[in-house]
Scaffold this active site. Structure first.
Site, mmCIF file in Angstrom:
data_model
loop_
_atom_site.group_PDB
_atom_site.id
_atom_site.type_symbol
_atom_site.label_atom_id
_atom_site.label_comp_id
_atom_site.label_asym_id
_atom_site.label_seq_id
_atom_site.Cartn_x
_atom_site.Cartn_y
_atom_site.Cartn_z
ATOM 1 N N ASP A 92 -2.810 3.449 -0.240
ATOM 2 C CA ASP A 92 -1.440 2.919 -0.215
ATOM 3 C C ASP A 92 -0.411 3.938 -0.687
ATOM 4 O OD1 ASP A 92 -2.605 0.581 0.549
ATOM 5 O OD2 ASP A 92 -1.763 -0.646 -1.067
ATOM 6 N N HIS A 237 -5.005 4.895 -3.830
ATOM 7 C CA HIS A 237 -3.640 5.353 -3.569
ATOM 8 C C HIS A 237 -3.617 6.851 -3.301
ATOM 9 C CE1 HIS A 237 -3.064 1.528 -5.698
ATOM 10 N NE2 HIS A 237 -1.865 1.463 -5.122
#
Length: 272
Positions: A92, A237
């Protein structure tokens, strides 16, 4: 004795026979038989109007079915149906030129595909990384433009966050995103409805590495290995802060998962 009138009739008959090329020849018994047509392609009989309407305009076969509409869900998808030892890796908040290329390099080394939920403002400045994701077979999803808490926005604000990001993804990646993830995992009815209107399915996660807290590379690796199971969706991430631990963790747990017989794949939809 021939009269002038009979001579004229006889001449006219002879001229008519010469013009048509003698369609019949006489036989000894006085009957007539057909003569082979002159060389060249045979004349085509004109089609009736109804026959013209039966001719296909753009091709052959039955017309393709209209695409199904994306369903409006009341909760996000947490895991994907899988046969055997299949998992998915998702990243992400990127793309970030400091960390995303290293993640892509590791994935390419092991010939693994992943899903990147990108923020529009990051993607807009790093379109080359979206192009690379497309070239290497990764899936790019929509993670809004500026990573806001959607539950605090009205419908107009949510739509703007989604639409702007989808436009950038389509321009750089080559097609609009078909998957959406709400920042912070904060979903609401408007997010589900607007995402479906834009043709996107909501995908959450099963295993959260919590790498954004920078707990240490070893801890991230253990969370992935402990949570590994068929159909699991792993959240990591590649942006939003210092993601060097995430980069190192991927290098460690990815070969281990493959050695354990796991197949790392991307989400697929059974309709368009």
């Amino acid at each position: 004795m021939l009269t002038r009138r009979r001579v004229l009739f006889a001449g006219a008959a002879a001229a008519g026979a010469a013009t048509t090329g003698a369609l019949v020849t006489g036989r000894g018994d006085g009957s007539a038989r057909p003569v082979a047509p002159a060389p060249g392609p045979p004349a085509r009989r004109p089609l009736k109007p109804s026959a013209y309407r039966l001719q296909p305009l753009t091709g052959y076969g039955a017309p393709s079915a209209a695409p199904r509409r994306t369903p409006v869900r009341s909760e996000p998808i947490l895991r994907m149906p899988a046969r055997g030892r299949t998992m998915m890796l998702t990243f992400d908040d990127g793309p970030d030129p400091r960390f995303t290329p290293d993640i892509l390099d590791t994935l390419a080394r092991y010939d693994v595909r992943a899903t990147f939920f990108v923020c529009g403002e990051m993607a807009d400045y790093n379109r080359d990384l979206l192009s690379r994701m497309a070239d290497e077979g990764h899936v790019v999803g929509n993670h809004t433009w500026s990573h806001p808490l959607l539950t605090r926005l009205d419908r107009r604000g949510i739509r703007s966050e989604m639409e702007r990001t989808s436009e950038v993804v389509e321009q750089a990646y080559g097609e609009p995103p078909r998957w959406f993830r709400a920042p912070y995992g904060a979903w609401n009815r408007a997010a589900f409805q607007l995402g479906a209107e834009l043709g996107m399915e909501p995908l959450a996660w099963t295993v959260d590495t919590l790498d954004w807290t920078t707990p240490g590379t070893r801890t991230i690796v253990e969370r992935v290995e402990d949570g590994a199971a068929p159909g699991v969706v792993v959240l990591s991430h590649d942006a939003g802060g210092d993601r060097s631990q995430s980069v190192r963790a991927l290098r460690s747990y990815l070969p281990g998962l493959l050695d354990s017989g796991y197949h790392l794949t991307v989400p697929r939809r059974h309709y368009v």
